[in-house]
Design a protein around this motif. Structure first.
Motif, mmCIF file in Angstrom:
data_model
loop_
_atom_site.group_PDB
_atom_site.id
_atom_site.type_symbol
_atom_site.label_atom_id
_atom_site.label_comp_id
_atom_site.label_asym_id
_atom_site.label_seq_id
_atom_site.Cartn_x
_atom_site.Cartn_y
_atom_site.Cartn_z
ATOM 1 N N GLY A 174 0.837 -1.126 -0.099
ATOM 2 C CA GLY A 174 0.259 0.005 -0.063
ATOM 3 C C GLY A 174 0.882 1.511 0.130
ATOM 4 O O GLY A 174 0.202 2.431 0.269
ATOM 5 N N ARG A 175 2.253 1.115 -0.245
ATOM 6 C CA ARG A 175 2.756 2.438 -0.214
ATOM 7 C C ARG A 175 4.146 2.508 -1.149
ATOM 8 O O ARG A 175 4.388 0.984 -1.744
ATOM 9 C CB ARG A 175 3.469 2.782 1.035
ATOM 10 N N PRO A 176 4.281 3.601 -1.851
ATOM 11 C CA PRO A 176 5.340 3.596 -2.763
ATOM 12 C C PRO A 176 6.620 3.030 -2.275
ATOM 13 O O PRO A 176 7.049 2.813 -1.023
ATOM 14 C CB PRO A 176 5.317 5.083 -3.253
ATOM 15 N N ILE A 177 7.742 2.531 -2.988
ATOM 16 C CA ILE A 177 8.907 2.268 -2.765
ATOM 17 C C ILE A 177 9.899 3.390 -2.595
ATOM 18 O O ILE A 177 9.639 4.641 -3.304
ATOM 19 C CB ILE A 177 9.559 1.123 -3.655
ATOM 20 N N THR A 178 10.827 3.412 -1.620
ATOM 21 C CA THR A 178 11.787 4.599 -1.375
ATOM 22 C C THR A 178 13.099 4.132 -1.562
ATOM 23 O O THR A 178 13.349 2.996 -1.775
ATOM 24 C CB THR A 178 11.625 5.066 0.229
ATOM 25 N N ALA A 179 13.967 5.110 -1.794
ATOM 26 C CA ALA A 179 15.534 4.749 -2.054
ATOM 27 C C ALA A 179 15.994 3.962 -0.841
ATOM 28 O O ALA A 179 16.796 3.209 -0.933
ATOM 29 C CB ALA A 179 16.062 6.165 -2.318
ATOM 30 N N GLU A 180 15.399 4.571 0.387
ATOM 31 C CA GLU A 180 15.995 4.052 1.594
ATOM 32 C C GLU A 180 15.489 2.431 1.804
ATOM 33 O O GLU A 180 16.216 1.590 1.995
ATOM 34 C CB GLU A 180 15.513 4.718 2.808
ATOM 35 N N ASP A 181 14.212 1.918 1.235
ATOM 36 C CA ASP A 181 13.953 0.611 1.138
ATOM 37 C C ASP A 181 15.009 0.015 0.465
ATOM 38 O O ASP A 181 15.524 -1.112 0.694
ATOM 39 C CB ASP A 181 12.579 0.316 0.376
ATOM 40 N N CYS A 182 15.503 0.425 -0.643
ATOM 41 C CA CYS A 182 16.441 -0.431 -1.649
ATOM 42 C C CYS A 182 17.812 -0.407 -0.884
ATOM 43 O O CYS A 182 18.586 -1.316 -0.838
ATOM 44 C CB CYS A 182 16.311 0.196 -3.011
ATOM 45 N N ALA A 183 17.969 0.640 -0.423
ATOM 46 C CA ALA A 183 19.616 0.842 0.346
ATOM 47 C C ALA A 183 19.582 -0.386 1.315
ATOM 48 O O ALA A 183 20.565 -0.735 1.599
ATOM 49 C CB ALA A 183 19.661 2.220 0.650
ATOM 50 N N GLU A 184 18.468 -0.402 2.154
ATOM 51 C CA GLU A 184 18.609 -1.559 3.266
ATOM 52 C C GLU A 184 18.848 -2.957 2.534
ATOM 53 O O GLU A 184 19.589 -3.590 2.927
ATOM 54 C CB GLU A 184 17.143 -1.352 4.224
ATOM 55 N N ALA A 185 18.104 -3.229 1.583
ATOM 56 C CA ALA A 185 18.294 -4.342 0.743
ATOM 57 C C ALA A 185 19.571 -4.533 0.263
ATOM 58 O O ALA A 185 20.293 -5.574 0.446
ATOM 59 C CB ALA A 185 17.261 -4.711 -0.250
ATOM 60 N N ALA A 186 20.041 -3.613 -0.091
ATOM 61 C CA ALA A 186 21.437 -3.345 -0.727
ATOM 62 C C ALA A 186 22.705 -3.692 0.238
ATOM 63 O O ALA A 186 23.706 -4.512 -0.061
ATOM 64 C CB ALA A 186 21.784 -2.247 -1.348
ATOM 65 N N VAL A 187 22.575 -3.148 1.319
ATOM 66 C CA VAL A 187 23.207 -3.227 2.467
ATOM 67 C C VAL A 187 23.430 -4.562 2.872
ATOM 68 O O VAL A 187 24.286 -5.230 3.020
ATOM 69 C CB VAL A 187 22.795 -2.547 3.583
ATOM 70 N N TYR A 188 22.304 -5.391 2.983
ATOM 71 C CA TYR A 188 22.330 -6.891 3.309
ATOM 72 C C TYR A 188 23.139 -7.719 2.310
ATOM 73 O O TYR A 188 23.974 -8.296 2.555
ATOM 74 C CB TYR A 188 20.801 -7.445 3.462
ATOM 75 N N LEU A 189 22.359 -7.447 1.001
ATOM 76 C CA LEU A 189 23.117 -8.107 -0.083
ATOM 77 C C LEU A 189 24.608 -8.044 -0.318
ATOM 78 O O LEU A 189 25.322 -9.034 -0.705
ATOM 79 C CB LEU A 189 22.472 -8.134 -1.415
ATOM 80 N N VAL A 190 25.305 -6.764 -0.122
ATOM 81 C CA VAL A 190 26.658 -6.734 -0.316
ATOM 82 C C VAL A 190 27.595 -7.110 0.961
ATOM 83 O O VAL A 190 28.784 -7.214 1.081
ATOM 84 C CB VAL A 190 26.915 -5.409 -0.849
ATOM 85 N N SER A 191 26.786 -7.264 1.990
ATOM 86 C CA SER A 191 27.695 -7.660 3.564
ATOM 87 C C SER A 191 27.839 -9.108 3.382
ATOM 88 O O SER A 191 27.115 -9.821 2.775
ATOM 89 C CB SER A 191 26.453 -7.216 4.559
ATOM 90 N N ASP A 192 28.668 -9.438 4.491
ATOM 91 C CA ASP A 192 29.107 -10.757 4.773
ATOM 92 C C ASP A 192 27.729 -11.713 5.233
ATOM 93 O O ASP A 192 27.876 -12.801 5.368
ATOM 94 C CB ASP A 192 30.172 -10.878 5.578
ATOM 95 N N ARG A 193 26.677 -10.684 5.724
ATOM 96 C CA ARG A 193 25.743 -11.600 6.169
ATOM 97 C C ARG A 193 24.822 -12.279 5.068
ATOM 98 O O ARG A 193 24.259 -13.364 5.195
ATOM 99 C CB ARG A 193 24.596 -10.554 6.741
ATOM 100 N N ALA A 194 25.246 -11.956 3.737
ATOM 101 C CA ALA A 194 24.552 -12.742 2.747
ATOM 102 C C ALA A 194 25.990 -13.523 2.050
ATOM 103 O O ALA A 194 25.827 -13.691 0.663
ATOM 104 C CB ALA A 194 24.181 -11.652 1.640
#
Ligand code: NAD
Length: 259
Positions: free
Chosen positions: A222-242
């Motif tokens: 129900g809400r638009p996507i924000t640049a910050e939503d994407c940045a959170e996903a990006a941090v996870y995917l580039v980190s050693d947690r992934a």
């Protein structure tokens, strides 16, 4: 700090997803090379990072030009000694939002493919060369789109993003033996970045409000996507947690493609 001591290059870091990701990567301890075709905008990003006590440098680069991509990666090695993460985030929209397939000229097609697909190809190619030369693996993240996962309008744009998705999976498989991971995020509608304006959406507040309402209504959450939503996903995917995650196309879409 999820990215402590990591050296990252982010393209399109002068606006939207690229800027938000540059700020988050730096907050998580990465030293960031912020690249964009607009030096003014990317210098603003670097100022914001420095004000928050982070470390970043700005570089002007057109991702569709091979020499610029090489120079951009040289900036990481020159300033910080190596490259750990490349985030190929640049993408340009259809010249006019809502344009139908038959309205695209060959020039429109060539421009969309040269920035959106050739740009990601060049980034992947030269990052992989460096990672192999350095040893010890590396991480690539690409920005795709829901428009590359489902038919969505923006036919040629969507085709370039479908190409980005396939490149992501192919690089992930081909480079897994060298410890190189490659993933993509696939955002849905983000009216608050510069993207829709680049596609000709007027800057008036009432137009933005309407665009936010319409995109929000398209997403189950129900809400638009924000640049910050994407940045959170990006941090996870580039980190050693992934560390054991590769070849993934992660929708950041409020449930849009699951419907
Ligand atoms: N905004 C959306 O609705 C939406 C939806 C799905 C996916 N995306 C994707 O998200 C990514 C980021 O988009 P955004 O919304 O942050 O857009 P944005 O327009 O806010 O930012 C894009 C940045 O890329 C830079 N840029 C453009 N061409 C370049 C080039 N040739 N070389 C280097 N830099 C260049 C621009 O100067 C700008 O700073 C893009 O790949 C886009 O396709 C956006």
């Amino acid at each position: 700090m999820l990215l402590e001591n990591k050296i990252a290059v982010i393209t399109g870091a002068g606006s939207g997803v690229g800027r938000a990701s540059a700020l988050r990567f730096a907050e998580e301890g990465a030293r960031v090379v912020c690249a964009d075709i607009s030096l003014d905008r990317v210098e603003e990003t670097v100022e914001l990072i420095k004000k928050a006590a982070g470390t970043a440098v700005a570089v002007k680069a057109d991702v569709s030009a091979e020499a610029d991509v090489i120079a951009m990666l040289d900036t990481a090695a020159g300033n910080f000694g190596r490259l750990d993460i490349l985030y190929n985030n640049v993408g340009i929209p259809t010249p006019r939002l809502g344009m139908r397939l038959e309205e695209h000229t060959v020039e429109d097609f060539d421009r969309l493919t040269s920035v959106n697909l050739r740009g990601v190809f060049l980034g992947c190619k030269h990052a992989v060369l460096r990672f192999k030369q350095q040893g010890g693996g590396g991480v690539i993240l690409n920005t795709g789109s829901v428009a590359g996962l489902v038919g969505w309008g923006g036919t040629v744009y969507g085709a370039t993003k479908g190409g980005v998705h396939q490149l992501t999976r192919a690089v992930a498989i081909e480079c897994a033996p060298e410890g190189i991971r490659c993933n993509a995020i696939c955002p849905a509608g983000m009216p608050y970045t510069g993207f829709m304006a680049a596609g000709g959406m007027p800057a008036a507040p009432e137009v933005l409000e309407q665009a936010a309402k319409t995109t929000g209504e398209n997403h189950p959450l129900g809400r638009p996507i924000t640049a910050e939503d994407c940045a959170e996903a990006a941090v996870y995917l580039v980190s050693d947690r992934a560390a054991n995650v590769t070849g993934v196309l992660l929708p950041v879409d409020g449930g849009y493609v699951a419907r």
